[in-house]
Write a protein that holds these residues in place. Structure first.
Motif, short mmCIF file in Angstrom:
data_model
loop_
_atom_site.label_atom_id
_atom_site.label_comp_id
_atom_site.label_asym_id
_atom_site.label_seq_id
_atom_site.Cartn_x
_atom_site.Cartn_y
_atom_site.Cartn_z
N GLN A 269 0.83 -1.21 0.00
CA GLN A 269 0.00 0.00 0.00
C GLN A 269 0.86 1.25 0.00
N PRO A 270 0.81 2.07 -1.06
CA PRO A 270 1.59 3.31 -1.07
C PRO A 270 1.09 4.27 -0.01
N GLY A 271 2.00 5.12 0.47
CA GLY A 271 1.64 6.10 1.48
C GLY A 271 2.65 7.21 1.56
N LEU B 51 -2.14 -9.61 -15.71
CA LEU B 51 -2.38 -8.36 -14.99
C LEU B 51 -3.77 -7.88 -15.37
N ARG B 52 -4.65 -7.80 -14.38
CA ARG B 52 -6.04 -7.44 -14.64
C ARG B 52 -6.23 -5.94 -14.48
N ALA B 53 -5.84 -5.22 -15.54
CA ALA B 53 -5.91 -3.76 -15.51
C ALA B 53 -7.34 -3.25 -15.48
N ALA B 54 -8.31 -4.09 -15.81
CA ALA B 54 -9.71 -3.67 -15.72
C ALA B 54 -10.12 -3.37 -14.29
N ASN B 55 -9.35 -3.85 -13.32
CA ASN B 55 -9.67 -3.58 -11.92
C ASN B 55 -9.25 -2.19 -11.47
N ILE B 56 -8.51 -1.46 -12.32
CA ILE B 56 -8.04 -0.12 -11.95
C ILE B 56 -9.20 0.85 -12.15
N VAL B 57 -10.00 1.06 -11.11
CA VAL B 57 -11.18 1.91 -11.22
C VAL B 57 -10.90 3.35 -10.78
N HIS B 58 -9.75 3.60 -10.14
CA HIS B 58 -9.36 4.96 -9.75
C HIS B 58 -7.93 5.19 -10.21
N PRO B 59 -7.71 5.37 -11.52
CA PRO B 59 -6.34 5.42 -12.04
C PRO B 59 -5.51 6.59 -11.52
N ASP B 60 -6.16 7.67 -11.06
CA ASP B 60 -5.39 8.82 -10.58
C ASP B 60 -5.04 8.71 -9.10
N ARG B 61 -5.40 7.61 -8.45
CA ARG B 61 -5.03 7.37 -7.06
C ARG B 61 -4.04 6.21 -7.01
N TYR B 62 -3.02 6.37 -6.21
CA TYR B 62 -2.06 5.27 -6.05
C TYR B 62 -2.57 4.37 -4.95
N THR B 63 -3.26 3.31 -5.33
CA THR B 63 -3.88 2.44 -4.35
C THR B 63 -3.83 0.99 -4.82
N VAL B 64 -4.31 0.10 -3.98
CA VAL B 64 -4.18 -1.35 -4.20
C VAL B 64 -5.44 -1.91 -4.84
N TYR B 65 -5.23 -2.86 -5.75
CA TYR B 65 -6.33 -3.54 -6.42
C TYR B 65 -6.14 -5.05 -6.35
N ASN B 66 -7.26 -5.76 -6.46
CA ASN B 66 -7.24 -7.22 -6.47
C ASN B 66 -6.83 -7.71 -7.86
#
Length: 228
Positions: free
Chosen positions: A106-108, A169-184
């Protein structure tokens, strides 16, 4: 009497030959066992990550992956460099370069910057790593779909880049591309609303990038590219 002497000599010679064979086999077994236990060069193994962190913002795309590396042999393996490629994408696109080795997925804002550096995976050991990769839009602009991704490494005992892990790599899970956050990254289906949001967000980023490109730039088709 002569026949008995000859027979005795033949028996002695046969026993000596048998003892020599047994001794040679024992020596070979000892050497082979030592090589297998202490001198054999193993291979690196890795497994598909179940999650990832991503951000697509400004002029860059950045991905962070949790990896477990296992050295199958007794000798240590030195990892000199790592890249992330997309083998099925156009060859004109560049791979994502290893830019950081963070301490968590998790980025921070409180993270300590850790530049990439070679590391050692000791014999018959496994270690968990978090590796961060980055490329400009000219190298990687993901669409809301699955990508075939491949991690390649340079190791101390071999020349050139070697494939370590190929995964989806399931890039379709990136629903908030402008936030550096974790996806399944597990193979689970998105809801229609999540899919719509991911498509819209990534399309908006693509349009912004095209609008900001200098006149005369060749059109791009998105995607990412393999290394050699």
């Amino acid at each position: 009497m002569v026949s008995l002497t000859v027979a005795a000599e033949q028996i002695a010679s046969s026993s000596l030959t048998g003892a020599s064979v047994v001794s040679a086999c024992a020596l070979l077994f000892t050497v082979a066992s030592f090589w297998w236990l202490h001198a054999r060069q193993g291979r690196l193994r890795a497994w598909e990550p179940h999650s990832f962190a991503a951000i697509i913002h400004g002029s860059t795309a950045r991905l962070r992956l949790p990896l477990i590396l296992h050295n199958t042999g007794p000798k240590p393996i030195v990892v000199q460099n790592v890249i992330l490629t997309f083998p099925d994408e156009p060859a004109s696109h560049l791979p994502l370069l290893w830019v950081s080795s963070p301490s968590r997925l998790q980025p921070g804002p409180d993270e300590e910057a850790r530049l990439p550096a070679g590391f050692v995976v000791h014999g018959r050991e496994a270690q968990q790593l978090f590796l961060e990769f980055e490329a400009p839009f000219s190298g990687f602009l993901p669409e809301a779909r699955d990508y075939k991704a491949q991690i390649q490494v340079r190791v101390g005992h071999r020349r050139g880049w070697r494939p370590l892990l190929t995964f989806t790599l399931r890039a379709a899970n990136i629903v908030h591309p402008d936030r550096y956050t974790v996806y399944n990254n597990a193979p689970v289906g998105l809801t229609k609303e999540d899919q719509r949001r991911a498509d819209a967000a990534l399309l908006e980023l693509l349009e912004e990038h095209e609008d900001s490109s200098p006149p005369g730039d060749p059109p791009r088709d998105g995607g990412a590219g393999p290394s050699g």
